[in-house]
Design a protein around this motif. Structure first.
Motif, PDB file in Angstrom:
ATOM      1  N   SER A 151       0.756  -1.191  -0.080  1.00 29.33           N
ATOM      2  CA  SER A 151      -0.094   0.000  -0.084  1.00 29.33           C
ATOM      3  C   SER A 151       0.835   1.277  -0.106  1.00 29.33           C
ATOM      4  O   SER A 151       0.425   2.284  -0.381  1.00 29.33           O
ATOM      5  N   SER A 152       2.161   1.165   0.622  1.00 26.94           N
ATOM      6  CA  SER A 152       2.816   2.208   0.636  1.00 26.94           C
ATOM      7  C   SER A 152       3.271   2.666  -0.917  1.00 26.94           C
ATOM      8  O   SER A 152       3.418   4.094  -1.045  1.00 26.94           O
ATOM      9  N   LEU A 155       0.371   5.141  -1.887  1.00 31.81           N
ATOM     10  CA  LEU A 155       0.631   6.409  -1.332  1.00 31.81           C
ATOM     11  C   LEU A 155       1.591   7.149  -1.933  1.00 31.81           C
ATOM     12  O   LEU A 155       1.499   8.407  -2.109  1.00 31.81           O
ATOM     13  N   PHE A 158       0.265   8.461  -5.082  1.00 30.72           N
ATOM     14  CA  PHE A 158      -0.795   9.549  -4.956  1.00 30.72           C
ATOM     15  C   PHE A 158      -0.101  10.766  -4.763  1.00 30.72           C
ATOM     16  O   PHE A 158      -0.433  11.847  -5.089  1.00 30.72           O
ATOM     17  N   GLY A 159       0.919  10.754  -3.335  1.00 36.44           N
ATOM     18  CA  GLY A 159       1.346  11.710  -2.990  1.00 36.44           C
ATOM     19  C   GLY A 159       2.279  12.301  -4.298  1.00 36.44           C
ATOM     20  O   GLY A 159       2.324  13.807  -4.396  1.00 36.44           O
TER      21      GLY A 159
END
Length: 222
Positions: A151-152, A155, A158-159
């Motif tokens: 999941s990182s 993220l 997305f970031g």
């Protein structure tokens, strides 16, 4: 991967040329809608590039020292060297750019007038045209390392997209919630950036280029 994406996204969002153009877009007739379309087109480019890379890798990063992994690092190295050379070239031409700054300031009114007559689709095309594609390509080479089983990675991606658009989003929200104050202050910001854009471009290109070059060399030799 995360640090590389963070630095690349920061360089993209601080690039003065898209910000200056976006200020003209949101200051024109129907500026809020044109600004929204500009941002959506900007984001669409970033998402499309990341999606293309992830489609090629299947969300599974290539093994270290494999041909695809080495090719990705080599691409980042080439982009880093290119940014350093481009930044140095802009630095050497800074004096001539200052001499021509008076022309750009006197022509801003005509540019604003043309923007008033433009459509929202012209704003979308402008976003695509002004995308710093060299930095986006560096981001794409970094996305090769993304592992979608964690999941990182989601993220981080997305970031990257949000940070690379942060300056445009901030200007758009400012115009939406404080239109009168935003118009004056954003135009002052654009005038200030006109006088400092060369310095900003040089610093961004040299710093990001040196980081990508040094990090890529380390990865290739370690």
């Amino acid at each position: 991967m995360v640090l590389d994406l963070l630095l690349i996204a920061l360089a993209i969002t601080l690039d003065p040329l898209p910000i200056m153009a976006f200020v003209l877009v949101v200051s024109s007739t129907r500026g809020v809608w044109k600004g929204l379309v500009f941002i959506l087109a900007w984001l669409a480019c970033l998402v499309a590039v990341m999606a293309l890379v992830l489609a090629l890798t299947g969300g599974d990063p290539p093994s270290p020292r494999s041909a695809p992994s080495t090719a990705g690092i080599a691409v980042k190295l080439a982009i880093g060297v290119g940014l350093v050379l481009y930044g140095e070239r802009r630095r050497r031409r800074m004096r001539s750019a200052r001499e021509s700054s008076s022309y750009r300031s006197t022509s801003s009114a005509s540019v604003t007038s043309r923007m008033d007559r433009s459509s929202i689709w012209a704003a979308a095309g402008l976003a695509v045209f002004l995308q710093p594609w060299g930095m986006v390509a560096a981001g794409a080479a970094t996305v090769l390392e993304a592992d979608l089983s964690h999941s990182s990675s989601f993220l981080a991606l997305f970031g990257f997209a949000i940070l690379a658009t942060a300056s445009l989003l901030a200007a758009e929200l400012y115009v939406v919630f404080a239109p009168e104050a935003a118009q004056a202050r954003l135009m002052k910001l654009r005038a200030w950036m006109q006088g400092h854009q060369e310095q900003a471009i040089v610093v961004i290109c040299l710093l990001l280029g040196l980081w990508l070059t040094g990090n890529s060399i380390y990865q290739l030799t370690s």
